[in-house]
Scaffold this motif. Structure first.
Motif, PDB file in Angstrom:
ATOM      1  N   PRO A  34      65.260   1.326  36.793  1.00 43.58           N
ATOM      2  CA  PRO A  34      63.989   0.656  37.110  1.00 43.58           C
ATOM      3  C   PRO A  34      63.480  -0.069  35.859  1.00 43.58           C
ATOM      4  O   PRO A  34      63.753   0.379  34.743  1.00 43.58           O
ATOM      5  CB  PRO A  34      63.061   1.823  37.470  1.00 43.58           C
ATOM      6  N   LEU A  35      62.795  -1.156  36.059  1.00 37.70           N
ATOM      7  CA  LEU A  35      62.192  -1.895  34.938  1.00 37.70           C
ATOM      8  C   LEU A  35      60.722  -2.120  35.246  1.00 37.70           C
ATOM      9  O   LEU A  35      60.375  -2.529  36.364  1.00 37.70           O
ATOM     10  CB  LEU A  35      62.860  -3.270  34.764  1.00 37.70           C
ATOM     11  N   GLN A  36      59.868  -1.889  34.254  1.00 37.42           N
ATOM     12  CA  GLN A  36      58.451  -2.164  34.482  1.00 37.42           C
ATOM     13  C   GLN A  36      58.223  -3.673  34.457  1.00 37.42           C
ATOM     14  O   GLN A  36      58.740  -4.382  33.601  1.00 37.42           O
ATOM     15  CB  GLN A  36      57.598  -1.483  33.426  1.00 37.42           C
ATOM     16  N   THR A  37      57.485  -4.155  35.449  1.00 39.89           N
ATOM     17  CA  THR A  37      57.163  -5.579  35.510  1.00 39.89           C
ATOM     18  C   THR A  37      55.954  -5.864  34.634  1.00 39.89           C
ATOM     19  O   THR A  37      55.353  -4.942  34.079  1.00 39.89           O
ATOM     20  CB  THR A  37      56.915  -6.022  36.969  1.00 39.89           C
ATOM     21  N   THR A  38      55.606  -7.135  34.472  1.00 37.33           N
ATOM     22  CA  THR A  38      54.398  -7.470  33.728  1.00 37.33           C
ATOM     23  C   THR A  38      53.227  -7.506  34.711  1.00 37.33           C
ATOM     24  O   THR A  38      53.404  -7.778  35.897  1.00 37.33           O
ATOM     25  CB  THR A  38      54.530  -8.838  33.043  1.00 37.33           C
ATOM     26  N   PHE A  39      52.024  -7.254  34.217  1.00 37.27           N
ATOM     27  CA  PHE A  39      50.825  -7.293  35.048  1.00 37.27           C
ATOM     28  C   PHE A  39      50.602  -8.732  35.524  1.00 37.27           C
ATOM     29  O   PHE A  39      50.651  -9.664  34.719  1.00 37.27           O
ATOM     30  CB  PHE A  39      49.635  -6.809  34.211  1.00 37.27           C
ATOM     31  N   GLY A  40      50.396  -8.906  36.815  1.00 38.94           N
ATOM     32  CA  GLY A  40      50.146 -10.246  37.342  1.00 38.94           C
ATOM     33  C   GLY A  40      51.200 -10.656  38.348  1.00 38.94           C
ATOM     34  O   GLY A  40      51.737  -9.813  39.070  1.00 38.94           O
ATOM     35  N   PHE A  41      51.490 -11.944  38.376  1.00 37.25           N
ATOM     36  CA  PHE A  41      52.371 -12.489  39.416  1.00 37.25           C
ATOM     37  C   PHE A  41      53.662 -13.044  38.809  1.00 37.25           C
ATOM     38  O   PHE A  41      53.882 -12.963  37.603  1.00 37.25           O
ATOM     39  CB  PHE A  41      51.617 -13.557  40.209  1.00 37.25           C
ATOM     40  N   SER A  42      54.468 -13.688  39.658  1.00 35.98           N
ATOM     41  CA  SER A  42      55.757 -14.232  39.202  1.00 35.98           C
ATOM     42  C   SER A  42      55.567 -15.265  38.099  1.00 35.98           C
ATOM     43  O   SER A  42      56.431 -15.424  37.234  1.00 35.98           O
ATOM     44  CB  SER A  42      56.494 -14.877  40.365  1.00 35.98           C
ATOM     45  N   SER A  43      54.435 -15.970  38.127  1.00 39.55           N
ATOM     46  CA  SER A  43      54.176 -16.999  37.105  1.00 39.55           C
ATOM     47  C   SER A  43      54.097 -16.397  35.702  1.00 39.55           C
ATOM     48  O   SER A  43      54.231 -17.113  34.714  1.00 39.55           O
ATOM     49  CB  SER A  43      52.881 -17.740  37.436  1.00 39.55           C
ATOM     50  N   GLY A  44      53.889 -15.082  35.608  1.00 42.13           N
ATOM     51  CA  GLY A  44      53.924 -14.404  34.316  1.00 42.13           C
ATOM     52  C   GLY A  44      55.224 -13.628  34.140  1.00 42.13           C
ATOM     53  O   GLY A  44      55.769 -13.547  33.041  1.00 42.13           O
ATOM     54  N   ALA A  45      55.731 -13.048  35.238  1.00 39.52           N
ATOM     55  CA  ALA A  45      56.924 -12.189  35.153  1.00 39.52           C
ATOM     56  C   ALA A  45      58.195 -12.985  34.884  1.00 39.52           C
ATOM     57  O   ALA A  45      59.007 -12.595  34.042  1.00 39.52           O
ATOM     58  CB  ALA A  45      57.071 -11.375  36.443  1.00 39.52           C
ATOM     59  N   ASP A  46      58.380 -14.109  35.584  1.00 34.97           N
ATOM     60  CA  ASP A  46      59.638 -14.853  35.436  1.00 34.97           C
ATOM     61  C   ASP A  46      59.801 -15.420  34.013  1.00 34.97           C
ATOM     62  O   ASP A  46      60.871 -15.270  33.415  1.00 34.97           O
ATOM     63  CB  ASP A  46      59.771 -15.940  36.517  1.00 34.97           C
ATOM     64  N   PRO A  47      58.750 -16.004  33.424  1.00 33.36           N
ATOM     65  CA  PRO A  47      58.875 -16.399  32.012  1.00 33.36           C
ATOM     66  C   PRO A  47      59.120 -15.204  31.087  1.00 33.36           C
ATOM     67  O   PRO A  47      59.764 -15.348  30.053  1.00 33.36           O
ATOM     68  CB  PRO A  47      57.525 -17.067  31.705  1.00 33.36           C
ATOM     69  N   SER A  48      58.628 -14.014  31.446  1.00 35.27           N
ATOM     70  CA  SER A  48      58.861 -12.824  30.614  1.00 35.27           C
ATOM     71  C   SER A  48      60.344 -12.444  30.637  1.00 35.27           C
ATOM     72  O   SER A  48      60.888 -11.985  29.630  1.00 35.27           O
ATOM     73  CB  SER A  48      58.011 -11.647  31.101  1.00 35.27           C
ATOM     74  N   ILE A  49      60.989 -12.638  31.787  1.00 32.74           N
ATOM     75  CA  ILE A  49      62.432 -12.372  31.885  1.00 32.74           C
ATOM     76  C   ILE A  49      63.199 -13.378  31.020  1.00 32.74           C
ATOM     77  O   ILE A  49      64.046 -12.999  30.221  1.00 32.74           O
ATOM     78  CB  ILE A  49      62.907 -12.470  33.355  1.00 32.74           C
ATOM     79  N   LEU A  50      62.877 -14.648  31.185  1.00 34.41           N
ATOM     80  CA  LEU A  50      63.648 -15.705  30.507  1.00 34.41           C
ATOM     81  C   LEU A  50      63.421 -15.723  28.993  1.00 34.41           C
ATOM     82  O   LEU A  50      64.320 -16.080  28.237  1.00 34.41           O
ATOM     83  CB  LEU A  50      63.318 -17.079  31.093  1.00 34.41           C
ATOM     84  N   THR A  51      62.219 -15.338  28.559  1.00 38.42           N
ATOM     85  CA  THR A  51      61.935 -15.362  27.117  1.00 38.42           C
ATOM     86  C   THR A  51      62.219 -14.014  26.462  1.00 38.42           C
ATOM     87  O   THR A  51      62.405 -13.956  25.250  1.00 38.42           O
ATOM     88  CB  THR A  51      60.449 -15.695  26.835  1.00 38.42           C
ATOM     89  N   GLY A  52      62.186 -12.928  27.247  1.00 39.74           N
ATOM     90  CA  GLY A  52      62.308 -11.598  26.656  1.00 39.74           C
ATOM     91  C   GLY A  52      61.038 -11.196  25.925  1.00 39.74           C
ATOM     92  O   GLY A  52      61.051 -10.320  25.063  1.00 39.74           O
ATOM     93  N   ARG A  53      59.946 -11.824  26.286  1.00 37.01           N
ATOM     94  CA  ARG A  53      58.665 -11.548  25.633  1.00 37.01           C
ATOM     95  C   ARG A  53      57.566 -11.379  26.679  1.00 37.01           C
ATOM     96  O   ARG A  53      57.729 -11.790  27.825  1.00 37.01           O
ATOM     97  CB  ARG A  53      58.301 -12.692  24.692  1.00 37.01           C
ATOM     98  N   PHE A  54      56.440 -10.822  26.248  1.00 38.84           N
ATOM     99  CA  PHE A  54      55.331 -10.589  27.179  1.00 38.84           C
ATOM    100  C   PHE A  54      54.419 -11.826  27.252  1.00 38.84           C
ATOM    101  O   PHE A  54      54.447 -12.678  26.359  1.00 38.84           O
ATOM    102  CB  PHE A  54      54.523  -9.372  26.723  1.00 38.84           C
ATOM    103  N   PRO A  55      53.586 -11.894  28.305  1.00 35.00           N
ATOM    104  CA  PRO A  55      52.708 -13.067  28.468  1.00 35.00           C
ATOM    105  C   PRO A  55      51.825 -13.389  27.261  1.00 35.00           C
ATOM    106  O   PRO A  55      51.608 -14.558  26.960  1.00 35.00           O
ATOM    107  CB  PRO A  55      51.861 -12.708  29.685  1.00 35.00           C
ATOM    108  N   ASP A  56      51.328 -12.357  26.536  1.00 40.11           N
ATOM    109  CA  ASP A  56      50.449 -12.678  25.393  1.00 40.11           C
ATOM    110  C   ASP A  56      51.221 -13.408  24.294  1.00 40.11           C
ATOM    111  O   ASP A  56      50.620 -13.999  23.405  1.00 40.11           O
ATOM    112  CB  ASP A  56      49.722 -11.433  24.852  1.00 40.11           C
TER     113      ASP A  56
END
Ligand SMILES: [Zn+2]
Length: 380
Positions: A34-56
């Motif tokens: 299992p992987l913890q997702t980022t708080f919010g929607f795909s517009s924050g989660a998908d860039p987090s996958i591609l960058t390997g970084r969090f929204p902040d």
């Protein structure tokens, strides 16, 4: 060097719980987490996958951020009095969004959803650029930028195409045998579960179809390459909706004026507020504290979840629904739907997943850990 390919298969909303319930690629998958997702929607989660970084850090979070000065929607204040019977229709808005993206030259996923025309001019839209092409993320790089820098030949599906087209184009690329990394983008499961919930037969049917398709893609890659690393990942899970609250009238009943005293964005699972008048925050806080199916998310928790922004562009006050509950109507849609995500990342149905045809030796906890695993694959 052996002839090796890494296939990263992204299945939208194929959360850990969904994977556990339906299973996937039996006989191929050797390890899954299992992987913890980022708080919010795909517009924050998908860039987090591609960058390997969090929204902040990568700065992509919600589609709409408060910025009246630079809003591309300024002209919409003149359209606010058009008949809502026509302009609240999803199809009309979708067509308008497409026309607008063309006029402004936006290449990202652009959609105005159900935000009232009168309120659109308070917001800027985040996803103006296509982040699946190099240089698409505002503040950091992505795995695709990394591939360009490292001279790794890769193929990334075009998210505007259908799943059939995406699978066919990936087959073609694999047959050529030139790429070392394929990103296979499969978004349909998300839509099916939004429309039917997680337990409908259409969900099982889609998962079985994806299983067959990826199995066949994997076999093709095995014939063409000496070594194949196959990864299945998702951005978040999906929750069956159990109820709705009608929050907007409660906020309107305070007598505060939208645009003068406060501005609000009502997403399906959360509401975000900005304040122009000093007393407005305390008044709205009181209304939110009386709600029985949600809670205010305070700054320290936003910081913990890596979605806190000093300038409050995404909100000064955040209200999050309890898992399974929706704000209906909201600015994302006027009607309730059977499945939704965007709840607290620690809810069991929020979890994303990673699975592979080999042991995953890295310590993986969050969707931001995916990029490191793929970079490691591409280095060896
Ligand atoms: Zn979704």
């Amino acid at each position: 060097m052996t002839n090796k390919i890494t296939i990263l298969t992204f299945i939208d909303a194929f959360g850990w719980e969904i994977y556990q319930r339906y299973g996937f690629l039996d006989g191929i998958i050797e390890d899954a987490h299992p992987l913890q997702t980022t708080f919010g929607f795909s517009s924050g989660a998908d860039p987090s996958i591609l960058t390997g970084r969090f929204p902040d850090e990568h700065t992509h979070w919600s589609c709409f951020n408060y910025n009246p000065e630079e809003s591309p929607f300024k002209p919409f204040k003149y359209l606010a009095h058009l008949p809502s019977a026509i302009f609240d229709r999803g199809r009309v808005r979708h067509w308008l969004s497409k026309a607008m993206a063309k006029v402004y030259g936006y290449t990202g996923y652009f959609e105005m959803y159900s935000v009232p025309f009168a309120h659109l001019p308070y917001f800027d839209y985040l996803e103006k650029r296509d982040y699946f092409v190099p240089g698409g993320i505002m503040a950091t790089d992505t795995i695709f930028d990394w591939c360009v820098n490292q001279d790794v030949p890769y193929y990334c599906s075009n998210w505007r195409h259908s799943e059939q087209e995406i699978l066919a184009s990936n087959r073609q690329e694999i047959e050529k045998g030139e790429t070392r990394f394929n990103y296979v983008y499969l978004p349909r499961l998300d839509g099916i579960m939004h429309q039917h919930g997680t337990k409908h037969p259409a969900v099982e049917k889609q998962i079985n179809w994806l299983d067959q398709q990826i199995r066949s893609l994997y076999e093709l890659a095995q014939n063409r390459y000496d070594e194949v690393s196959l990864y299945i990942i998702s951005d978040h899970g999906m929750k069956d909706v159990t109820g709705d609250i009608n929050l907007i009238p409660d906020i309107q009943a305070t007598g505060l004026e939208y645009g003068k005293d406060y501005v609000a964005m009502y997403d399906s699972t959360m509401a975000r507020f900005w304040f122009m008048q000093p007393d407005a925050e305390a008044i709205i806080r009181r209304v939110l504290e009386q709600q029985t199916h949600g809670a205010i998310v305070e700054d320290d928790e936003l910081k913990k979840m890596h979605v806190y922004f000093e300038d409050h562009r995404f909100g000064e006050l955040f209200f999050l629904m309890e898992p399974g509950m929706l704000i209906t109507p909201c600015y994302m849609g006027l009607k309730s739907i059977p499945g939704m995500h965007g709840y607290h990342p620690e809810d069991k149905d929020s979890y994303a997943m990673i699975a592979a045809n080999k042991p995953i030796t890295a310590n993986v906890k969050s969707i931001t850990d995916i990029r490191g695993i793929i970079e490691h694959e591409l280095r060896i």
